[in-house]
Each structure stands twice: as C-alpha cells, then as structure tokens.
Design an enzyme around this catalytic site. Structure first.
Site, PDB file in Angstrom:
ATOM      1  N   SER A  82       0.834  -1.205   0.000  1.00 24.69           N
ATOM      2  CA  SER A  82       0.000   0.000   0.000  1.00 24.69           C
ATOM      3  C   SER A  82       0.865   1.250   0.000  1.00 24.69           C
ATOM      4  O   SER A  82       2.072   1.194   0.235  1.00 24.69           O
ATOM      5  CB  SER A  82      -0.889  -0.002   1.236  1.00 24.69           C
ATOM      6  OG  SER A  82      -0.090   0.270   2.374  1.00 24.69           O
ATOM      7  N   LYS A  83       0.195   2.360  -0.223  1.00 23.38           N
ATOM      8  CA  LYS A  83       0.876   3.644  -0.212  1.00 23.38           C
ATOM      9  C   LYS A  83       1.510   3.886   1.166  1.00 23.38           C
ATOM     10  O   LYS A  83       2.593   4.440   1.273  1.00 23.38           O
ATOM     11  CB  LYS A  83      -0.165   4.729  -0.515  1.00 23.38           C
ATOM     12  CG  LYS A  83       0.430   6.041  -0.907  1.00 23.38           C
ATOM     13  CD  LYS A  83      -0.637   7.019  -1.284  1.00 23.38           C
ATOM     14  CE  LYS A  83      -0.959   7.978  -0.164  1.00 23.38           C
ATOM     15  NZ  LYS A  83       0.185   8.610   0.470  1.00 23.38           N
TER      16      LYS A  83
END
Ligand code: GLU
Length: 537
Positions: A263-264
C-alpha cells in the site's frame, strides 16, 4: 487469430506500481505474441473520477516505454477508447438482458438499501441483493408491469441489476490459476446500469467493450477474481461464450515484510515510492513520491517489476524491455502473491546507472553539480592552477565526476553528494580511521609519497597533465597510480595502511574511492595541501 490485450485503468488516482506491472505484463504478452496492446480508460464511475489521473497514467506508461497500439491518444478501429465517450453504446446491452429476462429494474433508494444493510448487520449478517430479496423489494420482479412502466415514465431513478441464475455452478478457467468453480448462491445481483447518470457500471461496460474490441486475453490483477463468475455469466447471457477471452489473474504485490497488499502507507513508512511518477493529490494537496523523481531509470523500474511475480526460468536478472517481451510467458507467472523488495529496486537502478556512459550521467547531474560546487570550482581554478583550469563545471567535468563515483551509487543525485570531496576539504577526520592509520611510521611514509608525487608532477607527469588538476584526470590517474604504487612497493611501505591514511587526509574517510583518480582530478597541489593539513597537525 490476432492476440489482443487491453490495460483498462480507471482514472481514480495515480497508477500504483501494481497497476503498472499489470500494464507491463499485458504489453509483454502482446509483443511476445505479435499482438496488439490496447489502452481503454474505464471512467464510468463518475463519483470516483479524479482530475489529472488519466494524464498521469498515460505519462507513466510512456515513461516506461509501454507504447499502446490502440488507445485514447493513438485512436484505432474501435475508437473511442474512453468509456465516457462510449456512453450511448451500453444501454442497449442492458436492455437486451432485460428483454431476455436476465436482468431487472430496481427502484430501491439509497436509504432503503442502507437500512437493509444495517438490519442485516445487527443480525450479524452481510446484506446481499440476491434471489432471496429481489422478488420482495422495489423491482420489476416484484412490482406489477404497469407500475414499473409508470415509474420509468415519470423519471424515477432506477438501476438495472443482473438476475443471477439460481443453483448453478459456474466453471471457470484461468491461465494462471487453472480451473475454478463457484456456486451462484454465493453471488449477489450486481448493478449493470444506473439511470441517474445514464452510465453503465464497470461490469457491463467492461464485458461489452472487451467483446466489441475483440479482446482475446484479459490479464488483470487478482482483485478482479471475485468478479470472474459474474463476467462468465454475462458472456453467457449475451450469447458470447464462444468468443469469451481467456483470463489471467495476476498475483498481488505484497508488502516487503509480512502479508498483505503493498500500500501507499508501506511506501511512506519504509521510504520507497509506490507510484511511478510523483503525484499531487488534487483534493488533499498531498504529495506522493514517484520512482522517476527519486532518480530511478525507467528501464530499472520495468526490469524490477517484471520479476515481481514472474520469472524467466533462468538465472538472468537484467532484461531490456525487448528481452522481457521475448522471454515472457504467463505460464511462468506465479499464483502466490509476490513480495515487493525495495532493496532490489535500488540494486536494479544501480545496474542501469552503471550501464549509462559517463557522458550521459554527467548530463543528468550537470545542473546539480553547478549549483552545488560551481562557485567553488571557479575559485579553485583561479586560486591554485590559474588559467590552465576551466572555470566552473563543464559537461566534460561532470562526465568525469560521474565516472569517478558511478560504481558506488544507486542514483545520479548520490554522485553529486560524493563530488563534495573533490571541492571541499575535510574539516574532520573519521575517528576510527585516525586510530587505525594515523601512526608516525605511516605519516613518514606518506610524506615520502607526497614528495615523490610532487617531484613527478613537475617532471614526467607534467606532460600527461597531472599538474593541471580539475578536469584533466582521464588517463592521468592511472599513470600516477602505477608510478606511485611502484614507489611504495620499492620502499616496502605497508601499502594498505599508507593509502588509507592518504584517503583520510584527502576525504576525511579511510574508506572510499581509489585515491589516485581523486588526486588527478583535484590536482597534485590541492592534494598536497590536504595531506599537509593532516601531516602538520
Ligand atoms: N477498470 C478496471 C481497473 O481499474 C479494470 C479491470 C479489468 O482489467 O477488467 O482495474
């Protein structure tokens, strides 16, 4: 039959590197099979539309060299390739399913659905719009036909839902996962079309367009696997099962540590980008790092991503895009999620950096070097070596600097960091280094070495330009090195220790690059000044 694949991003934000890998595998598959790589923009979800996202996606693909054969900018036989511009196409397909009794109208308001969801939750269940409730809610399966017509005529908002067949087993095939079965009892009746905006949902538009665009292989992320039974059922409902594309669902890109999708947040936490290009979120104003801006080369990103989830079946790690296309096959794509390794990404970049010529790297860092050291370079030129040295930092100086440090770095900007030692005298010396190497006998040896170098540079080396310093190291370093090493050997000085003390005096550090190219670059005069600062203390 020509192989036709598509990358079909929704412009809901920047392209995640997982999405970029999907695009890459589609591209490679098309090239490998002499087929077409098509870009289709799936922008029918107007609520999730993000301005700038489409342009970002296209720029990212271009940066990586993934040139589409057909698409929004390229055009092609199935234009337009942006779904919002194909709006008029989809309604007739929803109507076709209504006419066949394979879809139905539903008039439930958002509030009704929310209440149903809450009620189910309070019973510890998840609400599903399915065969159990479709005949009880506000649908064309429950209401009298006249009322349905009246509601439509007066403009009530409705959706068209797929009428999932009951008690069926959907048998599916995936090129990566093999055969799979799902009971239709586990599926809900997905919305295909919304009257509110006159737009199809992803499922309808995606199937209709894959059919119309004659897509032969759908290669997409694992997150779409739960939609596959519905997509099979839709192909069947339209009577298109014989031309249904083959499906391949790619493994997830996992976090560097542990389980879960990359994920970011992982990127922010561990300090590596999860997007190909820098992204400025138009709503929050938040900035997310991009590989390009962090100094990665597109070839490195492409090479690295290709190997996350696919292997060539050999030990080879470095592949150009063309080589990847040659070697690629879906059979070698793994089923299991592939862990993302930011270290390896840096390693790949280092490899591609070293493959760049000194001149090419020099051009990349020239401005940076000039900004940081330009003034110092000019003053060194006037103070110590007068007119012989070019003022400032030229392209050839930058190339030379790149050559001095490229083996030691992963990113071009790091070369600029290393270059400090060429222009700035050390103001401190590494303590450990001093403890280890700053011995009276090594000092004495270094004095002798310096004496030898000065003498040589006034004589035999002068012709080679060793007296000139800045900008003239090519070739000079090796003459200097050969002669000086021979001198040290002849005197039987302890080579390693003396050179470490030499480096400490030049750079402040006992470890680091070979000293001779540094001396050749800065000039024997400057090197002598630096040695004397240490030796006189
Ligand atoms: N628009 C979908 C996405 O954003 C495409 C999924 C598919 O390839 O079918 O990923």
């Amino acid at each position: 039959m020509e192989c036709r694949v598509r990358f079909a991003p929704s412009p809901t934000g920047p392209l995640h590197i997982g999405g970029l890998r999907t695009a890459l595998y589609n591209y490679l598959f098309a090239k490998k099979n002499g087929g077409k790589f098509i870009i289709r923009i799936e922008d029918t979800d107007s609520q999730r539309f993000v301005p700038g996202a489409e342009a970002y996606i296209m720029e990212a693909l271009q940066w990586c060299g993934l040139k589409p054969d057909e698409g929004v900018s390229e055009g092609g036989p199935h234009a337009p390739y942006r779904q919002s511009e194909r709006k008029a196409i989809y309604k007739q397909y929803a109507d076709e399913l209504l006419a066949k009794g394979m879809a139905y109208y539903a008039f439930d308001t958002a509030d009704t659905l929310e209440n149903l969801r809450r009620e189910a939750e309070s019973r510890g269940e998840a609400f599903a719009y399915n065969a159990q409730c479709r005949t009880k809610l506000q649908t064309s399966l429950a209401l009298p036909a006249e009322e349905v017509q009246a509601r439509i005529a007066r403009g009530d908002a409705y959706v068209i839902r797929f009428k999932t067949p009951e008690n069926r087993t959907v048998e599916m095939d995936d090129l990566i996962r093999g055969k799979m079965q799902v009971s239709t009892e586990t599926l809900d009746d997905k919305v295909l079309y919304k009257s509110a905006d006159g737009l199809p949902t992803y499922h309808l538009a995606n199937i209709v367009d894959d059919h119309l665009m004659q897509i032969t292989h759908v290669i997409r992320g694992e997150e779409w696997l739960p939609s596959l039974p519905l997509h099979y059922l839709l192909y069947e409902a339209f009577g298109w099962q014989d031309s249904r594309p083959a499906f391949a669902h790619l493994p997830l890109l996992l976090k560097p540590q542990g389980q879960g999708k990359l994920s970011k947040r992982d990127g922010d936490k561990f300090g590596f980008p999860v997007f190909p290009l820098v992204w400025h979120d138009p709503k929050s104003g938040e900035m997310s790092k991009g590989y390009r801006e962090e100094g990665y080369f597109p070839e490195a990103v492409v090479n690295m991503l290709a190997l996350v989830g696919w292997n060539p079946g050999t030990e080879q790690e470095l592949f150009s895009l063309a080589e990847l296309a040659e070697a690629f096959s879906l059979e070698k794509v793994s089923k299991a999620g592939a862990r993302f390794n930011p270290e390896k990404a840096r390693w790949f970049n280092a490899q591609y950096l070293r493959m760049r010529s000194d001149e090419a790297l020099g051009k990349l860092i020239l401005k940076d070097l000039q900004a940081k050291y330009g003034a110092m370079a000019a003053s060194v030129a006037t103070a110590s070596t007068a007119s012989k040295v070019p003022a400032g930092i030229t392209e050839s100086t930058a190339a030379e600097i790149a050559g001095l440090f490229k083996e030691r770095v992963c990113f071009p900007a790091e070369i600029t960091g290393w270059a400090a030692m060429l222009y700035v005298r050390p103001d401190t010396y590494q303590e450990n280094g001093l403890k280890k190497f700053d011995k009276p006998e090594h000092r004495e040896a270094l004095r002798q070495v310096l004496g030898f170098m000065k003498q040589q540079s006034a004589g035999p080396w002068a012709g080679a330009g060793a007296d000139m310093g800045v900008g003239r190291s090519a070739g000079v370093g090796s003459i200097m090195e050969n002669d000086t090493l021979a001198f040290i050997r002849e005197k039987a000085y302890p080579m390693g220790q003396v050179l470490s003390l030499f480096r400490l005096a030049l750079t402040g550090n006992a470890q680091g690059p070979n000293v001779f190219p540094l001396v050749a670059f800065m000039g024997v005069d400057e090197a002598a000044s630096r040695l004397n600062i240490l030796l006189d203390n």
